[in-house]
Design a protein around this motif. Structure first.
Motif, short mmCIF file in Angstrom:
data_model
loop_
_atom_site.label_atom_id
_atom_site.label_comp_id
_atom_site.label_asym_id
_atom_site.label_seq_id
_atom_site.Cartn_x
_atom_site.Cartn_y
_atom_site.Cartn_z
N GLY A 111 -39.22 9.62 2.33
CA GLY A 111 -38.70 8.28 2.53
C GLY A 111 -39.73 7.36 3.14
O GLY A 111 -40.51 7.78 4.01
N SER A 112 -39.75 6.11 2.65
CA SER A 112 -40.64 5.08 3.20
C SER A 112 -42.10 5.51 3.19
O SER A 112 -42.85 5.29 4.14
N GLY A 113 -42.51 6.20 2.10
CA GLY A 113 -43.91 6.57 1.96
C GLY A 113 -44.39 7.67 2.88
O GLY A 113 -45.59 7.75 3.16
N GLN A 114 -43.48 8.52 3.32
CA GLN A 114 -43.87 9.62 4.20
C GLN A 114 -42.90 10.78 4.04
O GLN A 114 -41.87 10.66 3.36
N ALA A 149 -34.08 9.04 4.97
CA ALA A 149 -34.24 7.60 4.97
C ALA A 149 -33.03 6.96 4.30
O ALA A 149 -32.53 7.45 3.29
N THR A 152 -34.05 0.81 5.45
CA THR A 152 -35.04 0.70 6.52
C THR A 152 -34.69 1.58 7.71
O THR A 152 -35.47 1.65 8.67
N ASP A 153 -33.55 2.26 7.65
CA ASP A 153 -33.12 3.12 8.75
C ASP A 153 -33.45 4.59 8.46
O ASP A 153 -33.70 4.97 7.31
N THR A 154 -33.42 5.39 9.50
CA THR A 154 -33.51 6.83 9.38
C THR A 154 -32.26 7.44 10.00
O THR A 154 -31.92 7.13 11.15
N SER A 168 -34.03 2.75 13.77
CA SER A 168 -34.67 1.66 13.05
C SER A 168 -35.94 1.27 13.80
O SER A 168 -35.90 1.00 15.00
#
Length: 335
Positions: A111-114, A149, A152-154, A168
């Motif tokens: 998620g989010s590039g990681q 993810a 924008t939250d985890t 966040s």
């Protein structure tokens, strides 16, 4: 008994002791009754009777696997030393990039590039850059068993605090609790979120924005792992009873209960082919089920490495990866 069972609610709530919870997850309802208040675990594998299918890459004991076709990365968590290995899906035989982490990883997700690596023993979720380098640790009070993810939250399932925590920008926004015995896996798909409770062997809806745990349903006799499919459902492995369960997420209803003997445990989903891949640790096998219809249809079955506690699938190629928890390697199968 038929090989699959279609369960309709609320009839099942009235008839089955493994039925429904109140919307709050509290109260005097059938879901409170847990025959085995101990989380189910993978069946111990016998020595393999046949050679594993495909090829096997040397590895320490694998604790988690995840594949991301978008970035072309296969993430593998190993126990000795605790690390996340980053393989190239295009060339899995090439040497991986190793990223050290602070303790054994229980779950991996992208998620989010990681890569998000949950480390319950250290109270951390490690964010591993896809290109390698140093991981960034997010401190989580308690035992973070899983992290995914959600925009924008985890979302983090915190086992001992029985909560789903929302982060966040690295800051805790809210802790969502209510009715759980443990929070072991969180599944997020679209705008729906479900948490798996292994002690209660149940799944619960989570209202992330409202900050509440909603209705819950018993998930067999010993639910262990879960994944979302392409049809608005969450697929759950019932290890203790030996079954693959399918729940619709909105509303939360048990739709299918399909017997799968042999120690069903890990699960991964190929959205392009509508295939659910499950491992059978009691027989060292991995099985691919087509889940498009009214019941799962077996399409593939392969012998695996010993103790196949982890599985992942590359949706781009259909290639399946199986991890041995006893250090016998990472298996690569092209169905």
């Amino acid at each position: 008994m038929r090989r699959s069972a279609m369960v309709a609610m609320p009839v099942a709530c009235a008839l089955l002791a493994t039925g429904c919870a109140s919307k709050s997850g509290q109260g005097d309802d059938a879901l409170q009754i847990v025959a085995n208040p101990v989380a189910a675990t993978a069946a111990v594998s016998p020595a393999p009777a046949v050679a594993p299918a495909g090829t096997v890459l040397a590895s320490a004991g694998v604790t988690a696997l995840a594949a991301d076709p978008a970035s072309g990365v296969l993430a593998v968590a190993v126990d000795q030393p605790p690390s996340v290995l980053l393989y190239r899906l295009a060339d899995p035989a090439a040497a991986p990039v190793r990223v050290s982490v602070t303790g054994p990883v229980e779950e991996l997700s992208f998620g989010s590039g990681q890569v998000l690596a949950s480390i319950p023993s250290r109270g951390q979720v490690a964010a591993v850059p896809l290109s390698g380098g140093q991981a960034t640790e997010l401190g989580v009070p308690g035992q973070p068993a899983d992290a995914v993810a959600a925009g924008t939250d985890t979302l983090v399932a915190v086992r001992d605090r029985k909560s789903v925590d929302v982060y966040s920008g690295g800051a805790l926004v809210r802790s969502i609790t209510g009715g759980l015995y443990s929070a072991d896996e969180v599944v997020h798909s679209g705008d729906q979120t479900v948490v798996l409770d292994r002690l209660r062997t149940a799944v619960f809806k989570v209202d992330v924005q409202g900050g509440t745990i909603g209705e819950g349903l018993r998930a067999g006799d010993g639910a262990t792992n879960a994944v979302a499919d392409s049809y608005g459902r969450v697929l759950v492995t019932d290890t203790r009873a030996g079954a693959l369960l399918a729940f619709s997420m909105d509303p939360l209803l048990l739709r299918q209960m399909y017997p799968v003997p042999g120690g069903i445990y890990a699960i991964a989903y190929d959205a392009r082919r509508s295939l659910a891949w499950v491992t059978l640790t009691g027989s060292n096998q991995v099985v691919g089920f087509d889940v498009r219809g009214g019941e799962p249809v077996e399409k593939f079955r392969f012998p695996t490495v010993r103790q196949p506690n982890s599985v992942a699938v590359d949706e781009g190629t259909g290639r399946v990866y199986v991890g041995s928890a006893t250090g016998e390697g990472i298996q690569v199968i092209q169905p």
